[in-house]
Motif scaffolding. Structure first.
Motif, mmCIF file in Angstrom:
data_model
loop_
_atom_site.group_PDB
_atom_site.id
_atom_site.type_symbol
_atom_site.label_atom_id
_atom_site.label_comp_id
_atom_site.label_asym_id
_atom_site.label_seq_id
_atom_site.Cartn_x
_atom_site.Cartn_y
_atom_site.Cartn_z
ATOM 1 N N TYR A 1 66.070 36.895 88.396
ATOM 2 C CA TYR A 1 67.528 36.881 88.248
ATOM 3 C C TYR A 1 67.925 36.718 86.778
ATOM 4 O O TYR A 1 68.941 37.278 86.333
ATOM 5 N N ALA B 1 70.196 39.386 84.882
ATOM 6 C CA ALA B 1 71.503 38.971 84.372
ATOM 7 C C ALA B 1 71.900 39.714 83.104
ATOM 8 O O ALA B 1 73.079 39.990 82.870
ATOM 9 N N SER C 1 75.637 38.861 83.493
ATOM 10 C CA SER C 1 76.229 38.616 84.805
ATOM 11 C C SER C 1 76.265 37.129 85.149
ATOM 12 O O SER C 1 75.220 36.483 85.282
ATOM 13 N N ASP D 1 74.493 36.531 88.556
ATOM 14 C CA ASP D 1 73.036 36.394 88.491
ATOM 15 C C ASP D 1 72.642 35.055 87.889
ATOM 16 O O ASP D 1 71.660 34.437 88.316
ATOM 17 N N LEU D 2 73.377 34.603 86.891
ATOM 18 C CA LEU D 2 73.069 33.307 86.274
ATOM 19 C C LEU D 2 73.242 32.167 87.273
ATOM 20 O O LEU D 2 72.477 31.189 87.262
#
Length: 579
Positions: free
Chosen positions: A226, A230, A245, A248-249
């Motif tokens: 992820y 990101a 993103s 995603d973080l």
């Protein structure tokens, strides 16, 4: 099992490997399992062991699955060896110049990872034909999806545009039709995440056999993927980070929650993570590691042959050491600290660090780098010096030595072995360790603007480093070798940009020579800026770097190998950069 032979042969041919069909047809199986037997949970591990074995037996010193060969593109390390012609394609790669799609290292690592993935695919196809209600079948399927994610993840970090081998019961026509642009960059990361999420739902918290992934290992892996996902690089014509993103973080934060890592923590001494003795392997910081072995009935044991090029020349011990993956002057200087014990800005002094100077340093330097004036692998019988005896190149690539992959020569024939004139050890290789989890979480929080929480996590890692000055394998260095330690904590308020720079620096110091640096720079979009500055400064000291030039939107990734492009029937697209 003729179906096994057929599938491996087909995949070998499709991905450009030397065909092994003739060889396989000549072999007489010494023991067989029927199709019904392999579906039985009692026997299924007899098949899956091939996939796990691939982690050890398929990689080699020129194509290590740790990717150390490819981390030499970073500012942490030089390729090393005897001279520039020794592994010449890697030297061109570290200079980011003269790289060709026909260079053999690219096909080598590509083929080996897809060979490994062929074993995983076979295992998953067999598991899919077994009783899906069986808990052991469900768990083994989760393990194989974890292993499949590992292969795709490493390939994607290297090549960006890759074909995904992730569909059931693929036939020759399916392989012939594979495209390396079936998914966008973002969608490609999601394919890896899909496998890991399936695995995470099933994997247990504890495995009775070391080396099988646990739920914590899967969480750490999900966090890492992820984190890569990101930093969006979805413009087909560039490798630039176009956005970061938050969604995603947040997933990184979710999968690095402390509650997921019960029983894990930081070792009191960083060096404990890089020791071969049984009491240190699979310690509390090791979340998932590749398991190597000795005295297991094979000729040499299932030793780690992938690091054998990293062994230096050691007078009267193994003068045959190849002396590759040599820490850079830039990396050593990065461990210098200021009056507050914080990392010193590179512009603060022009003096390179040497043992005996008045400069203060972080103790992690001496666990990561063998520095002249200190003992190799902490054994005073082997004092390193700036002499040709300790440098195969006569100093062309400097006199520093990587320590994290090497073993004390006193343990020869116990954990270190001379095999075919080169050295190999039984020491495990940690893929995910707890310090990385803390720093991934710190990075996500810093990007999300939660800077105080991010800095607290960085300080947690730095606290271990500070404590090493008093209790570690290098705690006696100030008295014995005249070094000076100072590690301070970060205090005060920091902006998002400042917090990110702190996290980036800490990742470098903590994870140096663990094959993360180059891929971090690419992920952040920092590679061109950092490496061209490094080339400019470092080439004044290391003349072999003269003429180096990192080309943005090209050198972030390897080219898809020429052999693969030629054999793809037009289904593959080359990475950007006019290769």
């Amino acid at each position: 099992m003729k179906t096994t032979y057929k599938l491996i042969s087909v995949i070998s041919i499709i991905f450009g490997m030397t065909s092994c069909s003739d060889f396989l047809e000549e072999q007489v199986p010494q023991a067989t399992l029927t199709q019904d037997e392999v579906k039985n949970p009692e026997y299924v591990d007899n098949v899956l062991i091939s996939a796990y074995a691939g982690l050890v037996t398929i990689e080699d010193m020129n194509a290590s699955f740790s990717l150390w060969n490819y981390d030499t593109r970073s500012d942490d390390a030089y390729v090393g060896g005897s001279d520039f012609s020794d592994g010449e394609p890697f030297h061109r790669l570290e200079k980011s110049t003269g790289v060709m799609t026909t260079d053999w290292p690219f096909s080598s690592i590509w083929n080996k990872f897809y060979n490994y993935l062929s074993r995983v695919s076979l295992s998953l196809d067999i598991l899919a034909s077994a009783d899906q209600e069986s808990p052991i079948i469900q768990e083994r399927t989760a393990e194989m999806k974890f292993l499949r994610a590992y292969g795709h993840f490493q390939l994607k970090r290297l090549f960006k545009k890759i074909p995904f081998v992730n569909k059931p019961n693929m036939q020759e026509a399916d392989y012939n039709a594979l495209s390396n642009t079936e998914y966008t960059n973002d969608e490609g990361w999601q394919q890896i995440i899909n496998d890991l999420q399936d695995a995470y739902a099933v994997l247990p918290a504890v495995q009775s056999e070391k080396g099988r992934p646990t739920k914590a290992a899967c969480a750490a892996f999900l966090a890492k993927v992820y984190l890569y996902k990101a930093y969006h690089q979805d413009d087909a014509n560039t490798n630039q980070v176009t956005s970061v993103s938050s969604e995603d973080l947040q997933k990184v934060v979710e999968y690095t929650a402390a509650s997921l890592y019960n029983g894990y923590g930081l070792e009191p001494d960083l060096h404990n993570n890089f020791r071969p003795e049984e009491q240190y392997e699979n310690g509390k910081e090791s979340i998932w590691a590749i398991q190597y072995s000795r005295n297991d009935g094979t000729v040499y044991g299932n030793l780690n042959f992938s690091n054998r090029l990293i062994v230096p020349c050691i007078p009267k011990v193994h003068d045959s050491g190849c002396d590759f993956y040599k820490p850079s002057i830039n990396l050593v200087n990065a461990y210098r600290t200021n009056s507050n014990g914080l990392p010193m800005a590179s512009s603060a002094t022009t003096d390179d660090y040497k043992v005996g100077s008045n400069q203060t340093v972080d103790p992690r330097l001496f666990v990561t780098v063998g520095v002249p004036g200190t003992p190799y692998m902490f054994n005073t019988n082997f004092m390193m010096s700036e002499s040709n005896a300790w440098s195969r190149s006569g100093g062309t690539f400097g006199y520093f030595v990587s320590l994290k992959q090497n073993v004390d020569p006193a343990l020869t024939d116990i954990y270190l072995y001379l095999c075919d004139s080169q050295w190999a050890s039984s020491m495990n290789r940690i893929v995910f360790r707890y310090a990385d989890v803390l720093l991934m979480r710190a990075e996500a929080l810093a990007q999300l603007g939660q800077t105080s929480e991010a800095i607290a996590l960085v300080n947690q890692v730095r606290k271990r480093a500070a404590d090493m000055a008093n209790a570690s394998v290098v705690s006696n260095y100030p008295n014995k070798y005249g070094v000076h330690y100072a590690v301070g904590m970060y205090n005060g308020s920091y902006s998002k940009e400042e917090a990110m720079e702190i996290v980036k620096t800490e990742r470098r110091l903590e994870l140096a020579m663990e094959s993360e640096r180059f891929f971090d720079l690419v992920r952040w979009g920092d590679a061109a800026t950092v490496l061209n500055r490094y080339y400019s400064e470092e080439s004044q000291k290391m003349i072999f770097l003269a003429g180096s030039q990192f080309t943005a939107n090209k050198n972030e990734y390897l080219p898809v190998p020429w052999e693969q492009m030629a054999a793809s029937n037009g289904h593959y697209t080359q990475n950007c950069g006019q290769w």
